[in-house]
Motif scaffolding. Structure first.
Motif, PDB file in Angstrom:
ATOM      1  N   GLU A   1       0.820  -1.217   0.000  1.00 23.69           N
ATOM      2  CA  GLU A   1       0.000   0.000   0.000  1.00 23.69           C
ATOM      3  C   GLU A   1       0.854   1.268   0.000  1.00 23.69           C
ATOM      4  OE1 GLU A   1       0.879  -0.889   4.314  1.00 23.69           O
ATOM      5  OE2 GLU A   1       0.480  -1.981   2.467  1.00 23.69           O
ATOM      6  N   SER A   2       2.176   1.133  -0.076  1.00 22.87           N
ATOM      7  CA  SER A   2       3.050   2.284   0.103  1.00 22.87           C
ATOM      8  C   SER A   2       3.571   2.877  -1.204  1.00 22.87           C
ATOM      9  CB  SER A   2       4.241   1.879   0.992  1.00 22.87           C
ATOM     10  OG  SER A   2       3.800   1.508   2.268  1.00 22.87           O
ATOM     11  N   TRP A   3       2.875   2.666  -2.297  1.00 22.91           N
ATOM     12  CA  TRP A   3       3.344   3.253  -3.543  1.00 22.91           C
ATOM     13  C   TRP A   3       3.125   4.759  -3.480  1.00 22.91           C
ATOM     14  CZ3 TRP A   3       6.413   1.735  -7.228  1.00 22.91           C
ATOM     15  CH2 TRP A   3       6.526   2.530  -8.356  1.00 22.91           C
ATOM     16  N   ARG A   4       4.209   5.490  -3.389  1.00 21.18           N
ATOM     17  CA  ARG A   4       4.152   6.937  -3.248  1.00 21.18           C
ATOM     18  C   ARG A   4       5.209   7.578  -4.131  1.00 21.18           C
ATOM     19  NH1 ARG A   4       0.218   5.607  -1.061  1.00 21.18           N
ATOM     20  NH2 ARG A   4      -0.791   6.388   0.819  1.00 21.18           N
ATOM     21  N   ARG A   5       4.959   8.821  -4.531  1.00 16.74           N
ATOM     22  CA  ARG A   5       5.940   9.578  -5.306  1.00 16.74           C
ATOM     23  C   ARG A   5       6.863  10.298  -4.337  1.00 16.74           C
ATOM     24  NH1 ARG A   5       5.016  10.965 -10.567  1.00 16.74           N
ATOM     25  NH2 ARG A   5       5.542  13.150 -10.250  1.00 16.74           N
TER      26      ARG A   5
ATOM     27  N   TRP B   1       9.179   3.545   4.551  1.00 17.32           N
ATOM     28  CA  TRP B   1       7.971   2.714   4.467  1.00 17.32           C
ATOM     29  C   TRP B   1       7.390   2.453   5.849  1.00 17.32           C
ATOM     30  CZ3 TRP B   1       7.669   3.915  -0.088  1.00 17.32           C
ATOM     31  CH2 TRP B   1       8.673   3.710  -1.035  1.00 17.32           C
TER      32      TRP B   1
ATOM     33  N   GLN C   1      11.223   4.712  -6.988  1.00 15.62           N
ATOM     34  CA  GLN C   1      10.029   5.541  -6.838  1.00 15.62           C
ATOM     35  C   GLN C   1      10.381   7.020  -6.685  1.00 15.62           C
ATOM     36  OE1 GLN C   1       7.738   2.296  -4.150  1.00 15.62           O
ATOM     37  NE2 GLN C   1       6.835   4.328  -4.149  1.00 15.62           N
TER      38      GLN C   1
ATOM     39  N   HIS D   1      13.162   1.696  -4.399  1.00 16.02           N
ATOM     40  CA  HIS D   1      12.508   0.995  -5.508  1.00 16.02           C
ATOM     41  C   HIS D   1      12.190   1.883  -6.706  1.00 16.02           C
ATOM     42  CE1 HIS D   1      11.677  -2.933  -3.557  1.00 16.02           C
ATOM     43  NE2 HIS D   1      11.759  -2.213  -2.463  1.00 16.02           N
TER      44      HIS D   1
END
Length: 326
Positions: A25-29, A169, A62, A60
Motif C-alpha cells: 500500500e506504500s506506492w508513493r511519489r 515505508w 520511486q 525501488h
C-alpha cells in the motif's frame, strides 16, 4: 553427450541485486532534493555511489530527483558531475549547476553580532546552502502530479551502507502531515538539519520558513519581522528572544526554532552518513559519532537537542517528547 570432467565449470551468474521489502500500500511519489556544494569530482563519485546503495535502490525507483549544486573549477566539472549521476536508479527531473551564489551575505555582517551568536562565521555559507536547497525545492514544485514525500539530501555526504533509508515505508510520512523525520544524532543545540523527510507540504514549509527567518532584515518587508525566539531556547542559547540578527539562528538551532514555533512533532530516521571533503577526508566528529571508528571527545558530546541547557527537568524528558506535541 557428457561433460568433460577435466573442463572448467561454467562461470556463476552474479547474485541478483539486494531487494528491500516495500509494503504494497506504500506506492508513493518521492521527491529527492539533492543540493549543496560539490567539493570535487572524486567527492561526488564517492557520495553518489552511497546515494545509490542507501537511498535510491532501497526506494525501488520511486524517486524523482531535483538537483541544485555549486560546481566550481578546477575541482568540480560538469562532465564529472554527469558521470557520477547518470547511472543512479532515479529519474533526474532537473539538474542545475552554478558556480556562485547570488546571495551576498558579507554585506550584512558589518554590525557587531550580539552575544550568543557564536555561529556568525558560518552564516554566509549557510545562506548559500539554503539558497541551493530552496532552488531544488522550487524545481520540485513543477512536477505533475506533485510529490507525496520530499527528502532533502546534501550532495557532500556519504551514507553508510548499513543504514539504507527503508524506514520511509515504516514511518509513512505521507500519513503524518505535522511531522518531520530526522537522524537521531549530532543535534547539538537544536535538531539535526542535514537530512529530513516528510509530507510534501510540511517539508516545503520547513524550508521556506527557515529561509525567511535567516534573511537579513533589509530583505524583508516591514510587516514581515522575524518571529521571536521562544524564551526557554533564547535563554539556553544566550540570545535575546527578540533578536532579529540572522546569524543567531542557523543550522540545528534554526530547525529547533521551526518545530517549536510551528508546533511540529519530530520522528527519527535510521539514516547515517558522514560529510566528505574535497580530498575524501571525513571530519573527526562524524568519524566518532556516526562511524564509531575513533573515540568520542568531550566537545563532541553536545547532543542536548531542543532541551534548554540549564534545565535539569527538561534534560530528563525523553528526546522525542521534548521535540513536539505528539
Amino acid at each position: 553427450w557428457a561433460p568433460d570432467p577435466h573442463s572448467s565449470p561454467p562461470p556463476r551468474s552474479p547474485p541478483p541485486p539486494r531487494r528491500y521489502t516495500m509494503p504494497a500500500e506504500s506506492w508513493r511519489r518521492l521527491g529527492v532534493l539533492l543540493y549543496g556544494l560539490i567539493r570535487s569530482d572524486k567527492m561526488l563519485e564517492r557520495t553518489a555511489q552511497s546515494f545509490e546503495q542507501a537511498v535510491f535502490r532501497p526506494l525501488h525507483n520511486q524517486t524523482l530527483t531535483f538537483a541544485h549544486a555549486y560546481c566550481s573549477k578546477p575541482l568540480c566539472s560538469h562532465a564529472g558531475t554527469m558521470s557520477s549521476l547518470k547511472n543512479l536508479s532515479t529519474s533526474l527531473a532537473s539538474l542545475s549547476l552554478v558556480t556562485t551564489s547570488p546571495v551576498k551575505a558579507s554585506i550584512f555582517l558589518k554590525e557587531e553580532p550580539p552575544d550568543g551568536c557564536r555561529l556568525v562565521r558560518m552564516w554566509p555559507n549557510y545562506l548559500d546552502s539554503m539558497w541551493s536547497l530552496r532552488s531544488a525545492l522550487k524545481a520540485s514544485g513543477l512536477a505533475v502530479p506533485p510529490m507525496d514525500v520530499l527528502l532533502t539530501v546534501r550532495v557532500d555526504v556519504e551514507f553508510l551502507p548499513t543504514a539504507p533509508i527503508t524506514d520511509v515505508w515504516v514511518n509513512r510520512p505521507w500519513a503524518h502531515a505535522n511531522r518531520l523525520f530526522v537522524p537521531d544524532w549530532e543535534h547539538y543545540e537544536g535538531i539535526n538539519d542535514r537530512f529530513v523527510y516528510g509530507a510534501r507540504a510540511r517539508v516545503r514549509d520547513y524550508i521556506e520558513a527557515r529561509w525567511r527567518r535567516i534573511q537579513p532584515s533589509s530583505n524583508l518587508s516591514s510587516e514581515a519581522e522575524p518571529p521571536p525566539i521562544p524564551v526557554a531556547l533564547a535563554k539556553a542559547w544566550g540570545v535575546s528572544p527578540q533578536s532579529g540578527y540572522p546569524a543567531c539562528l542557523i543550522a540545528e538551532r534554526l530547525s529547533c526554532w521551526y518545530v517549536t514555533t510551528r508546533n511540529v512533532s519530530v520522528g527519527f530516521s535510521a539514516a547515517k552518513f558522514v560529510r566528505v571533503r574535497a580530498d575524501l577526508q571525513t571530519p573527526d566528529v562524524d568519524r566518532a559519532i556516526v562511524s564509531n571508528v575513533i573515540p568520542v571527545r568531550a566537545w563532541m558530546r553536545n547532543t542536548r537537542g531542543c532541551a534548554p541547557a540549564s534545565s535539569a527537568a527538561a534534560a530528563a524528558v525523553p528526546f522525542s517528547t521534548r521535540f513536539g506535541l505528539d
